[in-house]
Scaffold this motif. Structure first.
Motif, PDB file in Angstrom:
ATOM      1  N   GLU B  10      21.020  25.434  35.920  1.00  0.00           N
ATOM      2  CA  GLU B  10      20.810  26.016  37.253  1.00  0.00           C
ATOM      3  C   GLU B  10      20.610  27.531  37.144  1.00  0.00           C
ATOM      4  N   GLU B  11      21.511  28.137  36.380  1.00  0.00           N
ATOM      5  CA  GLU B  11      21.452  29.587  36.190  1.00  0.00           C
ATOM      6  C   GLU B  11      20.120  29.990  35.540  1.00  0.00           C
ATOM      7  N   ALA B  12      19.725  29.220  34.535  1.00  0.00           N
ATOM      8  CA  ALA B  12      18.465  29.508  33.843  1.00  0.00           C
ATOM      9  C   ALA B  12      17.289  29.378  34.797  1.00  0.00           C
ATOM     10  N   CYS B  13      17.306  28.314  35.615  1.00  0.00           N
ATOM     11  CA  CYS B  13      16.203  28.091  36.557  1.00  0.00           C
ATOM     12  C   CYS B  13      16.123  29.213  37.577  1.00  0.00           C
ATOM     13  N   SER B  14      17.276  29.710  38.038  1.00  0.00           N
ATOM     14  CA  SER B  14      17.173  30.773  39.045  1.00  0.00           C
ATOM     15  C   SER B  14      16.663  32.075  38.416  1.00  0.00           C
ATOM     16  N   LEU B  15      17.004  32.306  37.153  1.00  0.00           N
ATOM     17  CA  LEU B  15      16.439  33.479  36.471  1.00  0.00           C
ATOM     18  C   LEU B  15      14.913  33.365  36.380  1.00  0.00           C
ATOM     19  N   LEU B  16      14.451  32.160  36.051  1.00  0.00           N
ATOM     20  CA  LEU B  16      13.001  31.951  35.941  1.00  0.00           C
ATOM     21  C   LEU B  16      12.338  32.142  37.298  1.00  0.00           C
ATOM     22  N   ALA B  17      12.982  31.613  38.338  1.00  0.00           N
ATOM     23  CA  ALA B  17      12.417  31.733  39.676  1.00  0.00           C
ATOM     24  C   ALA B  17      12.332  33.205  40.081  1.00  0.00           C
ATOM     25  N   LEU B  18      13.357  33.956  39.699  1.00  0.00           N
ATOM     26  CA  LEU B  18      13.427  35.373  40.046  1.00  0.00           C
ATOM     27  C   LEU B  18      12.342  36.198  39.339  1.00  0.00           C
ATOM     28  N   HIS B  19      12.148  35.947  38.057  1.00  0.00           N
ATOM     29  CA  HIS B  19      11.254  36.804  37.281  1.00  0.00           C
ATOM     30  C   HIS B  19       9.821  36.281  37.154  1.00  0.00           C
ATOM     31  N   GLY B  20       9.607  35.034  37.547  1.00  0.00           N
ATOM     32  CA  GLY B  20       8.245  34.498  37.515  1.00  0.00           C
ATOM     33  C   GLY B  20       7.611  34.598  36.149  1.00  0.00           C
ATOM     34  N   GLU B  21       6.364  35.042  36.116  1.00  0.00           N
ATOM     35  CA  GLU B  21       5.636  35.022  34.833  1.00  0.00           C
ATOM     36  C   GLU B  21       6.145  36.074  33.842  1.00  0.00           C
ATOM     37  N   GLY B  22       7.009  36.973  34.320  1.00  0.00           N
ATOM     38  CA  GLY B  22       7.577  37.969  33.401  1.00  0.00           C
ATOM     39  C   GLY B  22       8.652  37.394  32.496  1.00  0.00           C
ATOM     40  N   ALA B  23       9.082  36.170  32.770  1.00  0.00           N
ATOM     41  CA  ALA B  23      10.175  35.577  31.989  1.00  0.00           C
ATOM     42  C   ALA B  23       9.636  34.627  30.931  1.00  0.00           C
ATOM     43  N   ARG B  24      10.304  34.584  29.787  1.00  0.00           N
ATOM     44  CA  ARG B  24       9.996  33.584  28.765  1.00  0.00           C
ATOM     45  C   ARG B  24      11.295  32.936  28.333  1.00  0.00           C
ATOM     46  N   VAL B  25      11.233  31.609  28.219  1.00  0.00           N
ATOM     47  CA  VAL B  25      12.402  30.878  27.735  1.00  0.00           C
ATOM     48  C   VAL B  25      12.392  30.899  26.212  1.00  0.00           C
ATOM     49  N   ILE B  26      13.562  31.173  25.645  1.00  0.00           N
ATOM     50  CA  ILE B  26      13.676  31.092  24.186  1.00  0.00           C
ATOM     51  C   ILE B  26      14.841  30.166  23.843  1.00  0.00           C
ATOM     52  N   ALA B  27      14.634  29.344  22.811  1.00  0.00           N
ATOM     53  CA  ALA B  27      15.729  28.473  22.347  1.00  0.00           C
ATOM     54  C   ALA B  27      15.954  28.781  20.868  1.00  0.00           C
ATOM     55  N   GLY B  28      15.394  27.969  19.961  1.00  0.00           N
ATOM     56  CA  GLY B  28      15.565  28.248  18.533  1.00  0.00           C
ATOM     57  C   GLY B  28      14.821  29.496  18.096  1.00  0.00           C
ATOM     58  N   GLY B  29      13.772  29.842  18.813  1.00  0.00           N
ATOM     59  CA  GLY B  29      13.037  31.078  18.528  1.00  0.00           C
ATOM     60  C   GLY B  29      12.085  30.993  17.348  1.00  0.00           C
ATOM     61  N   VAL B  30      11.907  29.804  16.786  1.00  0.00           N
ATOM     62  CA  VAL B  30      11.066  29.676  15.590  1.00  0.00           C
ATOM     63  C   VAL B  30       9.647  30.185  15.852  1.00  0.00           C
ATOM     64  N   ALA B  31       9.074  29.773  16.962  1.00  0.00           N
ATOM     65  CA  ALA B  31       7.701  30.183  17.259  1.00  0.00           C
ATOM     66  C   ALA B  31       7.660  31.491  18.040  1.00  0.00           C
ATOM     67  N   LEU B  32       8.523  31.600  19.044  1.00  0.00           N
ATOM     68  CA  LEU B  32       8.431  32.753  19.943  1.00  0.00           C
ATOM     69  C   LEU B  32       8.747  34.071  19.244  1.00  0.00           C
ATOM     70  N   SER B  33       9.696  34.053  18.295  1.00  0.00           N
ATOM     71  CA  SER B  33      10.049  35.321  17.645  1.00  0.00           C
ATOM     72  C   SER B  33       8.846  35.889  16.894  1.00  0.00           C
ATOM     73  N   ILE B  34       7.993  35.034  16.354  1.00  0.00           N
ATOM     74  CA  ILE B  34       6.790  35.511  15.661  1.00  0.00           C
ATOM     75  C   ILE B  34       5.821  36.130  16.666  1.00  0.00           C
ATOM     76  N   LEU B  35       5.626  35.422  17.796  1.00  0.00           N
ATOM     77  CA  LEU B  35       4.709  35.947  18.813  1.00  0.00           C
ATOM     78  C   LEU B  35       5.197  37.284  19.357  1.00  0.00           C
ATOM     79  N   LEU B  36       6.516  37.418  19.483  1.00  0.00           N
ATOM     80  CA  LEU B  36       7.076  38.684  19.978  1.00  0.00           C
ATOM     81  C   LEU B  36       6.818  39.802  18.979  1.00  0.00           C
ATOM     82  N   LYS B  37       7.059  39.517  17.708  1.00  0.00           N
ATOM     83  CA  LYS B  37       6.852  40.542  16.675  1.00  0.00           C
ATOM     84  C   LYS B  37       5.401  40.981  16.608  1.00  0.00           C
ATOM     85  N   GLN B  38       4.506  40.028  16.812  1.00  0.00           N
ATOM     86  CA  GLN B  38       3.083  40.367  16.743  1.00  0.00           C
ATOM     87  C   GLN B  38       2.556  40.929  18.055  1.00  0.00           C
ATOM     88  N   ARG B  39       3.441  41.078  19.007  1.00  0.00           N
ATOM     89  CA  ARG B  39       3.102  41.602  20.333  1.00  0.00           C
ATOM     90  C   ARG B  39       2.067  40.728  21.052  1.00  0.00           C
TER      91      ARG B  39
END
Lengths: 756, 284
Positions: B10-39
């Motif tokens: 619930e808490e996660a969903c309300s954060l997403l609702a609040l920030h819209g497209e500015g938010a990204r969900v991260i879990a294990g970070g295997v893929a996203l951490s690379i995309l973040l590093k590469q900007r």
């Protein structure tokens, strides 16, 4: 029972525990107070004129402390041989490959530095770009440098009478081979942290050649050598890529001198793959003639090297690739020609084997083709032609120790070569020999030198300090050199404190390259230890009431040879010298091999290396006929190492080399698309993982070299030289297709199977 | 960039609702951490859902396997329930990266990242898996087959989180298999091919088929023509050849360092044949 106490023992590395505990410091661990982060702006075009560079917006960005271009540097070209130099740390008027250095920034954070790069405006005028040798040589092609036809250098040599010998040959085989550009992929990316205190430049580096780097930095920065200090105690892999300086070393130094603050530049993996100078790709034409009995009598080779955008090692490496054609087997008549061609791609550098892996792929693939043409066993063909101890090649190479025949027989036996016809379908066995210099070469910076120096202090109150001027990039030099010193001094290797990684404190050494540390530095260390030992024996002789000549040091005691009961401990002997005789103890030794010389400039004749090492790899493979995949099931690697100072470390070097050789054989290749690297990550540039490497059986052959320290020769580079041709030969044995271009990818194998 | 670590969905969903497209969900970070590093991705806020322990489970429930989105690949691979009843799924999980990656990466993260080379999507789609998506208003279910839209794009809305994968219990005489071609062990798939085969009572004819390809198009590709080539027929050389040809036809691989387009298309055929043959074996 070995006559030796310290050598020939598989002791763990003197720094292994430190590394295992994570205490060894690498470039990324260097964090200095006030340190800035540097980034380099690189060319987005493969070939272009620089019309203007505007750094004003970048300079205004908060956090940015300096922005430099060529105008802020002394604009001095650098190269392993100054006579060939045509690369500047930052390009002034022209860029020649995507990734070429144009400007640099130092800022408070890496992010700010990166942001600043995006604000530098460079106006380029694009020029036609040339991406391969044929394009570069085509009539009317644009010029990358001043040299006509984009040929950086060409040469030709002939030993014996090649035309006559071909005329007498029973069989002549002629083929073309191609080898790929490949990356070193060091686990530690290249990096540099430079600090300037107003008069002294201290540089933390990943170099393999600290003393030569100090000299090169002095030249390119116009600062005297004694005001530069290089620190590099631990290096996370080199394989040749950290031989000599690179732009980042000069750029971070200039940024540090400009800002008065330490500046750190460390390559990302992407930058490493885009800019770390690669293995030179070559096109090799090879023609060999033999008699009916299998004796090789004539050989002609033509090697064309893709030099990339600038002169690095391309000329020397092409020369070395050609030289292998006259060295590996005893062939009386050999002619070769080399041509080094500029292209608008990454420039090449030194890489384990220095042209040998390219040449051997051609030579050893062709040996199997010759054997087939003769209807002869390829093993027998090699044994007939293999060099033996005491022989001299047609080009003047003197083989003072040669265990090639033994390597061939042992490697082949290990993988069941004799029963290879009984293997199931799609499985096969192949092998390949190799030769390489085993102790450097008389040619560095265009100088007639191949030296190392060493100092040893015998301490009052605790054994010895060994000061050496090279580093250890993981191959085990510190341990090997400690064992050599210990053997000479009659103490244990663990009692020797190896001091290195600081050019202010260590004696000169040409560094890690050419498989030279064990042989050259090893001899220097042995000489230094002998010098220290004689000082000790002289000082303690009266205490033992004997002459120094009558004394020996063994198992930690100084004793009279004829009366071993008359002895004192090593510590007491040293104490006696310091405290009673007032004589501190140190020894110095250097080595610059007396038996080799650069090739004669007119004829090319000469014994270029102090010694040569030999090996044979044999592999069993399985080819999947549906996909073309080649799986190496077993790999036996027999190496003539003279004498194994530390068998465990020798095996490590052999296994590491063979794993890298497997990568070159099967998967590794840098690929560019219109000059842009598309294999710019660890996903796309494929090195074998632990799961792709088969069982490797290292086999140590000891030919006891007459000039090596205790008979040892180098084993740093040879490990990967014969692997790829062994795989190519095994694939042919398995499914009857001959792949003449490396790497042997599934796609190439499948295509060959289809057109069979 | 902000960082939040909610403890509940619930808490996660309300954060997403609040920030819209500015938010990204991260879990294990295997893929996203690379995309973040590469900007390549520059979110305003990272919503780290790894702390939502209620999303980490594997349970066998009323004829279906329920997998929490935060389940690690390694758990998937080792779970006795999965190994016993869905062995093809644990074998597919085994082929993902290396142990370190499998210990970090999550099933939900892998699916939401929507890399077409995912090793899990093809077999899950072939077996009819369904995804549960939640936002602050409630939840909806979508067939995994319809979840993927394009390269790295899914039908997930900005305010939604994938919470669960449900896998229906397979009918009798059904086999599933996933075959992967990659130059090295641990590589992303160059070609992935999953097959499901259900045989009739006499085990003579295929009565249901599923063929899904990975890594050879913008999304996992379900090849209905290949399924048609098998459904209602005996699985033999002729139907296999037709299925493989249909799969090759449906694929659109790109040339890269792992092989040319032509070679890869050929491998689609080889892998499809292998997958169907394996599935057939398992069904028999």
């Amino acid at each position: 029972m070995s006559a030796y106490s310290a050598i020939g023992k598989s002791i763990p590395g003197v720094d292994s525990a430190q590394k295992a505990r994570g205490e060894a410091s690498y470039i990324s661990d260097v964090r200095l107070s006030g340190m800035l982060h540097g980034k380099i702006l690189r060319s987005p075009f493969p070939h272009a004129k620089i019309l203007n560079i505007d750094v004003s917006a970048a300079k205004k960005l908060p956090g940015v402390k300096a922005v430099i271009t060529a105008a802020d540097t002394p604009c001095i070209h650098f190269c392993i041989n100054p006579a060939w130099a045509n690369k500047m740390p930052l390009q002034e008027d022209k860029v020649r490959f995507i990734g070429d250095e144009v400007a640099a920034v130092a800022a408070l954070s890496e992010e700010a530095a990166q942001d600043a790069l995006e604000l530098i405006r460079v106006d380029y005028e694009e020029l036609p770009a040339l991406f391969d040798i044929d394009e570069a040589l085509a009539p009317g092609a644009s010029l990358i440098h001043k040299e006509e036809g984009n040929i950086s250098f060409s040469f030709a040599r002939e030993f014996g009478d090649v035309d006559k010998a071909f005329g007498e040959a029973h069989l002549v085989v002629e083929d073309e081979f191609e080898t790929q550009p490949a990356a070193h992929f060091c686990m530690e990316p290249r990096g540099c942290v430079a600090s300037w205190d107003g008069s002294k430049l201290t540089v933390w580096s990943t170099t393999q050649t600290p003393h030569p780097m100090r000299y090169e930095l002095a030249q390119t920065l116009e600062v005297p050598v004694n005001r530069i200090k290089i620190i590099d105690k631990f290096v996370g892999g080199g394989f040749g890529s950290r031989m000599g300086i690179d732009s980042i070393d000069i750029v971070s130094s200039i940024l540090a001198m400009k800002t008065g603050r330490p500046v750190r530049i460390v390559n990302t993996r992407e930058e490493e793959l885009e800019t770390s100078r690669c293995r030179y790709p070559m096109k090799i034409k090879l023609k060999t003639g033999c008699r009916k009995d299998g004796r090789l009598i004539a050989r002609e080779g033509f090697v064309q090297t893709d030099n990339g955008a600038y002169n690095g090692h391309g000329i020397a490496i092409t020369g070395n690739a050609c030289a292998k054609m006259v060295q590996l087997y005893s062939i009386p008549n050999v002619r070769y020609e080399g041509r080094v061609v500029y292209t608008n791609k990454l420039w090449g550098g030194a890489f384990r084997g220095y042209g040998g892996p390219q040449a051997h792929f051609a030579m050893e693939s062709q040996m199997d083709m010759i054997a087939e043409g003769l209807g002869m066993d390829p093993l027998e063909l090699r044994l007939i032609n293999a060099n033996k101890t005491g022989q001299t090649s047609a080009a003047g190479n003197v083989f003072v120790s040669c265990g090639l025949g033994e390597c061939i027989e042992k490697a082949a036996a290990e993988v069941g070569y004799q029963k290879r016809d009984e293997l199931p379908a799609n499985r096969g066995v192949g092998f390949s020999s190799m030769i390489h210099g085993g102790g450097g070469v008389k040619y560095f910076y265009g100088q007639n030198t191949n030296y190392s120096d060493a100092l040893i202090k015998l301490n009052n109150g605790g054994k010895a300090d060994l000061l050496i001027g090279s580093t250890d990039h993981g191959q085990g030099a510190y341990t090997i050199l400690a064992q050599i010193a210990a053997e000479e001094l009659g103490i244990e290797a663990k009692e020797i404190n190896v001091v290195s990684g600081d050019t202010d404190a260590t004696p000169p050494c040409l560094g890690l390259w050419g498989s030279r540390q064990t042989f050259v530095a090893g001899n220097a260390v042995r000489n230094a230890a002998a010098d220290a030992k004689s000082a000790l024996l002289e000082a303690v002789a009266d205490r033992l009431e004997a002459s120094p000549e009558e004394l020996e040091i063994k198992d930690g005691s100084v004793s009279v040879k004829e009366h071993p009961e008359n002895r004192i401990t090593f510590e007491d002997a040293v104490r006696y010298s310091y405290e009673i005789k007032g004589r501190p103890l140190a020894g110095r030794g250097y080595y610059d091999d007396p038996n080799s010389q650069p090739p004669d400039p007119n004829t090319g004749y000469g014994n270029t290396c102090p010694t040569y090492t030999f090996a044979c790899h044999a592999v069993e493979v399985e080819v999947n006929p549906e996909t073309g995949e080649v799986r190496v099931l077993k790999l036996a690697a027999a190496h003539d190492v003279g004498r194994a100072i530390n068998p465990l470390m020798v095996e490590g070097q052999i296994e590491g080399g063979a794993a890298q050789g497997l990568g070159f054989g099967l998967m590794e290749e840098l690929v560019w698309d219109y000059g842009r690297v598309i294999t710019g990550s660890a996903i796309d540039y494929k090195i074998p993982s632990s799961q792709d490497v088969p069982d490797i059986v290292p086999i140590i052959v000891e030919s006891i070299d007459p000039y090596g320290p205790f008979g040892a020769k180098g084993v740093g580079e040879p490990g990967l030289v014969p692997t790829a041709p062994a795989i190519a030969n095994a694939v042919y044995n398995a499914v009857g297709v001959r792949i003449k271009s490396r790497p042997i990818t599934p796609e190439k194998v499948l295509a060959a199977l289809k057109s069979k | 960039m902000e960082y939040a670590r909610p403890a509940t969905v619930e808490e996660a969903c309300s954060l997403l609702a609040l920030h819209g497209e500015g938010a990204r969900v991260i879990a294990g970070g295997v893929a996203l951490s690379i995309l973040l590093k590469q900007r390549l991705v520059e979110p305003d806020i990272l919503v780290d859902i790894e702390g939502i322990h209620s999303l980490r489970y594997i349970s066998d429930d009323a004829n279906e396997l329920r997998i929490g989105a935060l389940c690690k690949h390694r758990e998937f691979e080792k779970n006795p329930l999965v190994r016993d009843k869905f062995p093809w799924l644990s074998r597919a999980a085994e082929r993902i990266g290396c142990v370190q990656v499998r210990n970090a990466g999550t099933v939900g993260g892998s699916l939401c990242h929507a890399d077409p080379a995912s090793d899990l999507a093809p077999p899950l789609i072939a077996a009819g898996a369904e995804a549960t998506l939640r936002n602050s208003q409630g939840e909806r279910k979508v067939l995994l087959e319809n979840f993927f839209i394009d390269y790295y794009q899914t039908s997930l809305s900005e305010d939604e989180i994938l919470t669960e994968i449900r896998l229906p219990r397979l009918s009798a005489r059904t086999g599933v298999s996933y075959e992967k071609y990659a130059m090295r062990e641990g590589d992303m798939a160059t070609i992935g091919a999953a097959a499901l085969v259900t045989l009739d009572d006499d085990k003579q004819r295929c009565i249901e088929a599923g063929i899904v390809l990975g890594a050879v198009g913008p999304t996992p590709i379900r090849v209905k023509e290949a399924e048609e080539a098998l459904r209602g027929r005996a699985v033999n050389e002729s139907s296999l050849r037709k299925a493989a040809a249909a799969a090759m036809e449906a694929s659109s691989p790109l040339s890269d360092s792992s092989g040319s387009e032509q070679y890869k298309r050929e491998m689609v055929g080889v892998m499809t044949r292998r997958a169907v043959s394996r599935a057939l074996q398992a069904a028999s």
